[in-house]
Design a protein around this motif. Structure first.
Motif, PDB file in Angstrom:
ATOM      1  N   ASN A  79      -4.020  19.584  10.295  1.00 58.89           N
ATOM      2  CA  ASN A  79      -3.621  18.596   9.295  1.00 58.89           C
ATOM      3  C   ASN A  79      -2.230  18.056   9.631  1.00 58.89           C
ATOM      4  N   SER A  80      -2.154  17.283  10.687  1.00 62.55           N
ATOM      5  CA  SER A  80      -0.860  16.741  11.112  1.00 62.55           C
ATOM      6  C   SER A  80      -0.406  15.650  10.149  1.00 62.55           C
ATOM      7  N   PHE A  81       0.890  15.396  10.150  1.00 60.18           N
ATOM      8  CA  PHE A  81       1.435  14.397   9.230  1.00 60.18           C
ATOM      9  C   PHE A  81       2.823  13.964   9.674  1.00 60.18           C
ATOM     10  N   CYS A  82       3.270  12.822   9.154  1.00 60.84           N
ATOM     11  CA  CYS A  82       4.638  12.354   9.363  1.00 60.84           C
ATOM     12  C   CYS A  82       5.080  11.621   8.104  1.00 60.84           C
ATOM     13  N   PRO A  83       6.385  11.452   7.909  1.00 62.48           N
ATOM     14  CA  PRO A  83       6.885  10.857   6.661  1.00 62.48           C
ATOM     15  C   PRO A  83       6.932   9.338   6.688  1.00 62.48           C
ATOM     16  N   TYR A  84       6.970   8.756   5.472  1.00 66.50           N
ATOM     17  CA  TYR A  84       7.217   7.338   5.266  1.00 66.50           C
ATOM     18  C   TYR A  84       8.685   7.169   4.862  1.00 66.50           C
ATOM     19  N   VAL A  85       9.287   6.056   5.262  1.00 66.30           N
ATOM     20  CA  VAL A  85      10.690   5.789   4.931  1.00 66.30           C
ATOM     21  C   VAL A  85      10.835   4.361   4.412  1.00 66.30           C
ATOM     22  N   TYR A  86      11.536   4.228   3.288  1.00 62.92           N
ATOM     23  CA  TYR A  86      11.939   2.906   2.789  1.00 62.92           C
ATOM     24  C   TYR A  86      13.449   2.927   2.604  1.00 62.92           C
ATOM     25  N   ILE A  87      14.141   1.901   3.115  1.00 62.37           N
ATOM     26  CA  ILE A  87      15.601   1.833   3.042  1.00 62.37           C
ATOM     27  C   ILE A  87      15.984   0.699   2.105  1.00 62.37           C
ATOM     28  N   HIS A  88      16.579   1.046   0.992  1.00 67.16           N
ATOM     29  CA  HIS A  88      16.934   0.052  -0.031  1.00 67.16           C
ATOM     30  C   HIS A  88      18.290  -0.582   0.270  1.00 67.16           C
ATOM     31  N   ASN A  89      18.387  -1.878   0.042  1.00 68.24           N
ATOM     32  CA  ASN A  89      19.616  -2.667   0.246  1.00 68.24           C
ATOM     33  C   ASN A  89      19.966  -2.838   1.724  1.00 68.24           C
ATOM     34  N   LEU A  90      19.003  -2.668   2.590  1.00 63.29           N
ATOM     35  CA  LEU A  90      19.226  -2.953   4.016  1.00 63.29           C
ATOM     36  C   LEU A  90      18.596  -4.298   4.334  1.00 63.29           C
ATOM     37  N   SER A  91      19.362  -5.180   4.950  1.00 64.10           N
ATOM     38  CA  SER A  91      18.858  -6.526   5.241  1.00 64.10           C
ATOM     39  C   SER A  91      17.704  -6.459   6.226  1.00 64.10           C
TER      40      SER A  91
ATOM     41  N   LEU B  75      -1.234   1.345   8.572  1.00 58.61           N
ATOM     42  CA  LEU B  75      -0.041   2.155   8.303  1.00 58.61           C
ATOM     43  C   LEU B  75      -0.393   3.567   7.870  1.00 58.61           C
ATOM     44  N   ILE B  76      -1.458   3.728   7.100  1.00 58.15           N
ATOM     45  CA  ILE B  76      -1.742   5.050   6.531  1.00 58.15           C
ATOM     46  C   ILE B  76      -2.618   5.910   7.438  1.00 58.15           C
ATOM     47  N   GLN B  77      -2.935   5.414   8.649  1.00 62.23           N
ATOM     48  CA  GLN B  77      -3.701   6.256   9.563  1.00 62.23           C
ATOM     49  C   GLN B  77      -2.935   7.537   9.853  1.00 62.23           C
ATOM     50  N   ARG B  78      -3.679   8.619  10.018  1.00 62.24           N
ATOM     51  CA  ARG B  78      -3.043   9.929  10.184  1.00 62.24           C
ATOM     52  C   ARG B  78      -2.270   9.996  11.497  1.00 62.24           C
TER      53      ARG B  78
ATOM     54  N   ILE C 122       7.102   8.306  12.592  1.00 64.92           N
ATOM     55  CA  ILE C 122       7.707   7.799  11.356  1.00 64.92           C
ATOM     56  C   ILE C 122       6.981   6.523  10.955  1.00 64.92           C
ATOM     57  N   LYS C 123       6.873   6.299   9.645  1.00 61.89           N
ATOM     58  CA  LYS C 123       6.226   5.101   9.130  1.00 61.89           C
ATOM     59  C   LYS C 123       7.221   4.359   8.232  1.00 61.89           C
ATOM     60  N   PHE C 124       7.513   3.121   8.592  1.00 58.90           N
ATOM     61  CA  PHE C 124       8.475   2.322   7.833  1.00 58.90           C
ATOM     62  C   PHE C 124       7.763   1.502   6.758  1.00 58.90           C
ATOM     63  N   ILE C 125       8.385   1.425   5.600  1.00 54.84           N
ATOM     64  CA  ILE C 125       7.927   0.549   4.525  1.00 54.84           C
ATOM     65  C   ILE C 125       8.976  -0.544   4.363  1.00 54.84           C
TER      66      ILE C 125
ATOM     67  N   ASP D  48       4.084  -0.211  -3.195  1.00 53.44           N
ATOM     68  CA  ASP D  48       3.051  -0.169  -4.233  1.00 53.44           C
ATOM     69  C   ASP D  48       1.658  -0.228  -3.625  1.00 53.44           C
ATOM     70  N   SER D  49       1.449  -1.125  -2.686  1.00 54.37           N
ATOM     71  CA  SER D  49       0.138  -1.273  -2.049  1.00 54.37           C
ATOM     72  C   SER D  49      -0.276  -0.012  -1.320  1.00 54.37           C
ATOM     73  N   ILE D  50       0.670   0.569  -0.621  1.00 55.37           N
ATOM     74  CA  ILE D  50       0.378   1.778   0.164  1.00 55.37           C
ATOM     75  C   ILE D  50       0.024   2.948  -0.752  1.00 55.37           C
ATOM     76  N   LEU D  51       0.804   3.147  -1.793  1.00 51.98           N
ATOM     77  CA  LEU D  51       0.538   4.250  -2.713  1.00 51.98           C
ATOM     78  C   LEU D  51      -0.821   4.101  -3.391  1.00 51.98           C
TER      79      LEU D  51
END
Length: 412
Positions: A300-312, A346-349, A358-361, A368-371
């Motif tokens: 059950n491999s996995f990696c994290p999603y990252v969202y960076i707020h206030n970054l241009s 994006l959500i492929q394992r 790493i997966k960027f949002i 919202d769409s991804i969740l």
């Protein structure tokens, strides 16, 4: 002010705020609590008002002089009510002292009150033989206020003195226990969610200019603090120690190990304009290293999603480009120039074979769409600087206020 004396001052303020929180939790729904009213805390019921003054002297012995001024001020207030024909109120002195409690003889008598608390000397200017001089003059406050022995007896009946109040730690423990009971939570949540929020509520009330805006009831207080987000209360963190505070947060939410569950984890963090791309990349690498499993043996491999707020958008592109050039395989759900978001892409394992680390949002709309598309267990960890920037309670969502973006390194 030295660091130690600054800490002592902060503890004194905390003790008063903690007493306020405790009084709110112990109040009934019909009572109103006023912060910094007649005294530090006013408890107003339909049939009575109690004005509470709170002191904390952990390192000092009790002496009459410590409570003399507060008693004199309370007597002046009492005399003012008598003069105006207003209803009298009750007064409560609440304090903790290192020792010396046996020096106070209770219950008070009128003579004891006069001698130890209402009589004082004051240096006053006089003219003697044509020259200015100073002389110690004895004052009796009860005489100056025109109060009779009967008035003083009535005042004593309205006055409660508690110089055996609990220590800072014991009072805090009582608050945590009551919060655990009310919110059905553990001690960490009681302290870091509800108590920390409660401190902010009381601190904000204490700074209001108009006394009419410094009141609160138990139901409204509990409603305001009923939020699961970790606030960076500078007073609390300064007293507790920033490093210790972050260690506790890390221990409760970010302990990784061999048996880390293969959940879909979303790390949302806010940056400041002054944050360098190098520091942002460093945080992303830490998230990737600690929260991904891509070995051949991992089913059950996995990696994290990252969202960076206030970054241009431009800086986000730079971050992705530099990480890619440094050998980090990443996905962001946009498969070619001009493409629309492809959630399934994006959500492929992430696996050892495809090497996705790493997966960027790119936006909160994308988030919202991804969740909405992910069926597997998911967790959101949001790190904000001033105000939380995303709300979604469809899954576990931990909101943590930080002081600086680089503080993430000590938490995750």
């Amino acid at each position: 002010m030295t660091d130690r004396s600054a800490i002592d001052t902060i503890v004194g303020y905390f003790y008063q705020f903690d007493k306020t929180i405790l009084d709110i939790l112990n109040s009934d729904n019909k009572q109103t609590i006023v912060v910094e009213g007649i005294e530090d805390i006013d408890l107003i019921s339909p049939d009575e008002t109690i004005a509470v003054q709170c002191k904390y002297y952990e390192k000092s012995e009790y002496n009459h002089s410590v409570i003399k001024k507060p008693i004199m001020l309370m007597l002046k207030h009492y005399a003012g009510l008598l003069k105006s024909g207003s209803p009298v109120i009750k007064y409560h002195l609440y304090g903790h002292y290192k020792a010396g409690q046996e020096k106070l003889s209770l219950p008070l008598s009128s003579d004891y009150l006069k001698t130890n608390f209402l009589t004082y000397t004051k240096n006053e200017s006089i003219v003697k033989d044509g020259k200015k001089a100073t002389k110690k003059v004895t004052h009796k406050l009860y005489e100056e206020l025109g109060l009779s022995d009967e008035d003083l007896s009535d005042f004593i009946n309205l006055l409660t003195i508690d110089i055996n109040a609990p220590s800072f730690e014991n009072q805090l423990t009582e608050i945590f226990n009551k919060l655990c009971e009310h919110f059905s939570c553990d001690k960490f949540e009681a302290e870091n969610f509800y108590y920390n929020s409660g401190l902010k509520v009381i601190k904000d009330l204490s700074t209001k200019q108009d006394i009419a805006n410094r009141s609160i009831t138990k139901p409204s207080f509990l409603s305001e603090i009923n939020t699961k987000q970790l606030l960076f209360n500078s007073w609390f963190v300064h007293y507790k120690g920033k490093a210790k505070y972050y260690r506790e947060v890390k221990r409760n939410y970010f302990n990784t190990g061999l048996n880390t569950n293969p959940y879909e984890r979303f790390f949302l963090f806010e940056v400041k304009p002054i944050d360098s791309l190098q520091n942002i990349k460093e945080i992303i690498r830490i998230i990737q290293n600690r929260w991904s499993k891509l070995s051949l043996l991992e089913k059950n491999s996995f990696c994290p999603y990252v969202y960076i707020h206030n970054l241009s958008e431009i800086k986000l592109q730079q971050v992705k480009q530099e990480l890619f050039e440094e050998g980090m395989t990443l996905k962001d759900g946009y498969d070619f120039l001009g493409a629309k978001l492809n959630v399934n892409s994006l959500i492929q394992r992430a696996t050892n074979q495809n090497g996705i680390k790493i997966k960027f949002i790119n936006s909160l709309l994308d988030l919202d769409s991804i969740l909405n598309h992910i069926i597997a267990p998911k967790e959101i960890y949001q790190f904000f600087l001033s105000n939380n920037f995303y709300d979604n309670e469809s899954c576990k969502h931990i909101k943590i206020q930080i002081e600086e973006t680089l503080d993430l390194k000590n938490i995750i």
